[in-house]
Design a protein around this motif. Structure first.
Motif, PDB file in Angstrom:
ATOM      1  N   LEU A  26       3.180  -0.357  -8.986  1.00 29.12           N
ATOM      2  CA  LEU A  26       3.106  -0.182  -7.541  1.00 29.12           C
ATOM      3  C   LEU A  26       1.992   0.805  -7.202  1.00 29.12           C
ATOM      4  O   LEU A  26       1.241   0.611  -6.241  1.00 29.12           O
ATOM      5  CB  LEU A  26       4.442   0.301  -6.974  1.00 29.12           C
ATOM      6  CG  LEU A  26       4.477   0.512  -5.462  1.00 29.12           C
ATOM      7  CD1 LEU A  26       4.195  -0.791  -4.708  1.00 29.12           C
ATOM      8  CD2 LEU A  26       5.820   1.097  -5.036  1.00 29.12           C
ATOM      9  N   GLY A  27       1.855   1.850  -8.010  1.00 31.14           N
ATOM     10  CA  GLY A  27       0.775   2.818  -7.810  1.00 31.14           C
ATOM     11  C   GLY A  27      -0.596   2.177  -7.922  1.00 31.14           C
ATOM     12  O   GLY A  27      -1.504   2.470  -7.127  1.00 31.14           O
ATOM     13  N   VAL A  28      -0.766   1.275  -8.881  1.00 33.82           N
ATOM     14  CA  VAL A  28      -2.040   0.560  -9.033  1.00 33.82           C
ATOM     15  C   VAL A  28      -2.314  -0.254  -7.771  1.00 33.82           C
ATOM     16  O   VAL A  28      -3.418  -0.214  -7.211  1.00 33.82           O
ATOM     17  CB  VAL A  28      -2.017  -0.360 -10.288  1.00 33.82           C
ATOM     18  CG1 VAL A  28      -3.236  -1.272 -10.321  1.00 33.82           C
ATOM     19  CG2 VAL A  28      -1.939   0.467 -11.560  1.00 33.82           C
ATOM     20  N   CYS A  29      -1.298  -0.966  -7.308  1.00 31.66           N
ATOM     21  CA  CYS A  29      -1.460  -1.793  -6.105  1.00 31.66           C
ATOM     22  C   CYS A  29      -1.760  -0.948  -4.871  1.00 31.66           C
ATOM     23  O   CYS A  29      -2.616  -1.310  -4.060  1.00 31.66           O
ATOM     24  CB  CYS A  29      -0.201  -2.625  -5.873  1.00 31.66           C
ATOM     25  SG  CYS A  29       0.097  -3.853  -7.156  1.00 31.66           S
ATOM     26  N   LEU A  71       2.208  -4.336   1.743  1.00 32.67           N
ATOM     27  CA  LEU A  71       1.357  -5.296   1.039  1.00 32.67           C
ATOM     28  C   LEU A  71       1.434  -5.086  -0.471  1.00 32.67           C
ATOM     29  O   LEU A  71       1.544  -6.052  -1.243  1.00 32.67           O
ATOM     30  CB  LEU A  71      -0.087  -5.151   1.524  1.00 32.67           C
ATOM     31  CG  LEU A  71      -1.063  -6.250   1.157  1.00 32.67           C
ATOM     32  CD1 LEU A  71      -0.579  -7.609   1.625  1.00 32.67           C
ATOM     33  CD2 LEU A  71      -2.418  -5.931   1.784  1.00 32.67           C
ATOM     34  N   ALA A  72       1.415  -3.837  -0.893  1.00 31.51           N
ATOM     35  CA  ALA A  72       1.503  -3.521  -2.324  1.00 31.51           C
ATOM     36  C   ALA A  72       2.841  -3.987  -2.908  1.00 31.51           C
ATOM     37  O   ALA A  72       2.889  -4.516  -4.020  1.00 31.51           O
ATOM     38  CB  ALA A  72       1.320  -2.024  -2.547  1.00 31.51           C
ATOM     39  N   GLU A  73       3.922  -3.838  -2.148  1.00 30.69           N
ATOM     40  CA  GLU A  73       5.232  -4.295  -2.620  1.00 30.69           C
ATOM     41  C   GLU A  73       5.277  -5.818  -2.730  1.00 30.69           C
ATOM     42  O   GLU A  73       5.877  -6.358  -3.664  1.00 30.69           O
ATOM     43  CB  GLU A  73       6.330  -3.780  -1.698  1.00 30.69           C
ATOM     44  CG  GLU A  73       6.565  -2.287  -1.842  1.00 30.69           C
ATOM     45  CD  GLU A  73       7.548  -1.720  -0.840  1.00 30.69           C
ATOM     46  OE1 GLU A  73       8.024  -2.471   0.054  1.00 30.69           O
ATOM     47  OE2 GLU A  73       7.854  -0.511  -0.941  1.00 30.69           O
ATOM     48  N   VAL A  89       2.690  -7.750  -3.357  1.00 34.56           N
ATOM     49  CA  VAL A  89       1.886  -8.078  -4.536  1.00 34.56           C
ATOM     50  C   VAL A  89       2.671  -7.752  -5.800  1.00 34.56           C
ATOM     51  O   VAL A  89       2.618  -8.497  -6.783  1.00 34.56           O
ATOM     52  CB  VAL A  89       0.526  -7.340  -4.497  1.00 34.56           C
ATOM     53  CG1 VAL A  89      -0.215  -7.489  -5.810  1.00 34.56           C
ATOM     54  CG2 VAL A  89      -0.322  -7.868  -3.344  1.00 34.56           C
ATOM     55  N   LEU A  90       3.420  -6.665  -5.789  1.00 34.64           N
ATOM     56  CA  LEU A  90       4.222  -6.284  -6.949  1.00 34.64           C
ATOM     57  C   LEU A  90       5.208  -7.394  -7.312  1.00 34.64           C
ATOM     58  O   LEU A  90       5.395  -7.709  -8.489  1.00 34.64           O
ATOM     59  CB  LEU A  90       4.961  -4.970  -6.685  1.00 34.64           C
ATOM     60  CG  LEU A  90       5.699  -4.366  -7.885  1.00 34.64           C
ATOM     61  CD1 LEU A  90       4.715  -3.934  -8.966  1.00 34.64           C
ATOM     62  CD2 LEU A  90       6.543  -3.176  -7.435  1.00 34.64           C
ATOM     63  N   GLN A  91       5.800  -8.013  -6.306  1.00 33.25           N
ATOM     64  CA  GLN A  91       6.717  -9.120  -6.562  1.00 33.25           C
ATOM     65  C   GLN A  91       5.974 -10.268  -7.243  1.00 33.25           C
ATOM     66  O   GLN A  91       6.468 -10.843  -8.215  1.00 33.25           O
ATOM     67  CB  GLN A  91       7.361  -9.597  -5.267  1.00 33.25           C
ATOM     68  CG  GLN A  91       8.382 -10.692  -5.487  1.00 33.25           C
ATOM     69  CD  GLN A  91       9.086 -11.087  -4.206  1.00 33.25           C
ATOM     70  OE1 GLN A  91       8.866 -10.517  -3.157  1.00 33.25           O
ATOM     71  NE2 GLN A  91       9.939 -12.088  -4.312  1.00 33.25           N
ATOM     72  N   ASP A  92       4.773 -10.577  -6.766  1.00 37.47           N
ATOM     73  CA  ASP A  92       3.955 -11.619  -7.396  1.00 37.47           C
ATOM     74  C   ASP A  92       3.616 -11.258  -8.840  1.00 37.47           C
ATOM     75  O   ASP A  92       3.587 -12.124  -9.720  1.00 37.47           O
ATOM     76  CB  ASP A  92       2.651 -11.836  -6.618  1.00 37.47           C
ATOM     77  CG  ASP A  92       2.873 -12.459  -5.259  1.00 37.47           C
ATOM     78  OD1 ASP A  92       3.956 -13.045  -5.026  1.00 37.47           O
ATOM     79  OD2 ASP A  92       1.955 -12.348  -4.415  1.00 37.47           O
ATOM     80  N   ARG A 147      -5.496 -10.362  -3.661  1.00 32.19           N
ATOM     81  CA  ARG A 147      -4.898 -10.284  -2.330  1.00 32.19           C
ATOM     82  C   ARG A 147      -5.880  -9.660  -1.339  1.00 32.19           C
ATOM     83  O   ARG A 147      -6.017 -10.119  -0.207  1.00 32.19           O
ATOM     84  CB  ARG A 147      -3.610  -9.456  -2.382  1.00 32.19           C
ATOM     85  CG  ARG A 147      -2.882  -9.333  -1.064  1.00 32.19           C
ATOM     86  CD  ARG A 147      -2.331 -10.666  -0.513  1.00 32.19           C
ATOM     87  NE  ARG A 147      -1.407 -11.291  -1.393  1.00 32.19           N
ATOM     88  CZ  ARG A 147      -0.087 -11.157  -1.346  1.00 32.19           C
ATOM     89  NH1 ARG A 147       0.457 -10.410  -0.408  1.00 32.19           N
ATOM     90  NH2 ARG A 147       0.686 -11.786  -2.204  1.00 32.19           N
ATOM     91  N   LEU A 148      -6.590  -8.628  -1.780  1.00 29.49           N
ATOM     92  CA  LEU A 148      -7.576  -7.967  -0.929  1.00 29.49           C
ATOM     93  C   LEU A 148      -8.671  -8.957  -0.521  1.00 29.49           C
ATOM     94  O   LEU A 148      -9.063  -9.020   0.646  1.00 29.49           O
ATOM     95  CB  LEU A 148      -8.169  -6.764  -1.674  1.00 29.49           C
ATOM     96  CG  LEU A 148      -9.004  -5.785  -0.869  1.00 29.49           C
ATOM     97  CD1 LEU A 148      -8.155  -5.134   0.208  1.00 29.49           C
ATOM     98  CD2 LEU A 148      -9.585  -4.718  -1.801  1.00 29.49           C
ATOM     99  N   ARG A 149      -9.136  -9.732  -1.468  1.00 25.51           N
ATOM    100  CA  ARG A 149     -10.175 -10.733  -1.182  1.00 25.51           C
ATOM    101  C   ARG A 149      -9.649 -11.817  -0.243  1.00 25.51           C
ATOM    102  O   ARG A 149     -10.370 -12.289   0.637  1.00 25.51           O
ATOM    103  CB  ARG A 149     -10.669 -11.366  -2.475  1.00 25.51           C
ATOM    104  CG  ARG A 149     -11.527 -10.445  -3.292  1.00 25.51           C
ATOM    105  CD  ARG A 149     -11.966 -11.109  -4.572  1.00 25.51           C
ATOM    106  NE  ARG A 149     -12.776 -10.212  -5.359  1.00 25.51           N
ATOM    107  CZ  ARG A 149     -12.877 -10.245  -6.671  1.00 25.51           C
ATOM    108  NH1 ARG A 149     -12.210 -11.164  -7.360  1.00 25.51           N
ATOM    109  NH2 ARG A 149     -13.632  -9.390  -7.308  1.00 25.51           N
TER     110      ARG A 149
END
Length: 185
Positions: free
Chosen positions: A37-40, A49-51, A53-56, A90-92
């Protein structure tokens, strides 16, 4: 269950997760989710958004855990790479209109594995110690190994070797002095 695992324990859990072991997957999640999560968060700068992505990321880990090779990378490095790539994707996909912390800032993901330089030093130290142990006579080498690697007491060693206790202490003391001299060279 402690969420802190050694590199080998995490690699083992990933391997078992790759075989469909849900309990092992839970261990991987509990041990690594905060770090990933920290990386995201560093890349996306948005917690929701980070959470997402973490699920993905963990869906990907569940599907691809069988592909993890501990000989190629540490488990946390493999997982952080997946997290980094998913967050950048995700950012892109959002068009890059969000400002993120530079990707280099995400390199502070702790890995409990020793540094390569430390492993080399340990390997060299072990080789020197083994070479010095080989210089000792068989009896002295045997009693020192038994005392320090098996935890046998002087009394137990004296009984095993059918030697007086004082003699056993002298053998070990003289052997350790020879080892110290050899290692100091």
């Amino acid at each position: 269950m402690s969420a802190t695992l050694t590199r080998d324990e995490l690699a083992d859990a990933l391997g078992r997760a790759g075989e469909g072991d849900r309990a092992a997957f839970r261990i991987v999640y509990e041990a690594t989710s905060a770090k990933l999560l920290g990386v995201c968060l560093r890349i996306l700068a948005d917690r929701q958004l980070a959470e997402d992505v973490l699920q993905d990321i963990y869906l990907t880990v569940w599907r691809k855990a069988d592909r993890f090779d501990p000989a190629r990378a540490s488990p946390i490095t493999w997982l952080a790479t997946i997290a980094r790539n998913r967050a950048i994707d995700r950012l892109r996909a959002m068009g890059g209109d969000r400002r993120a912390v530079p990707v280099d800032a995400a390199t502070h993901v702790p890995d409990a594995a020793p540094l390569a330089s430390t492993q080399v030093e340990r390997s060299e130290d072990a080789a020197r110690l083994n070479a010095c142990m080989d210089d000792l006579d068989d009896r002295t080498r045997r009693v020192i190994r038994t005392a320090f690697f098996e935890g046998a007491t002087y009394e137990v060693l004296a009984e095993r070797e059918a030697a007086p206790l004082g003699t056993m202490k002298s053998w070990i003391r003289r052997g350790l002095m020879r080892l110290r001299d050899c290692l100091d060279r």
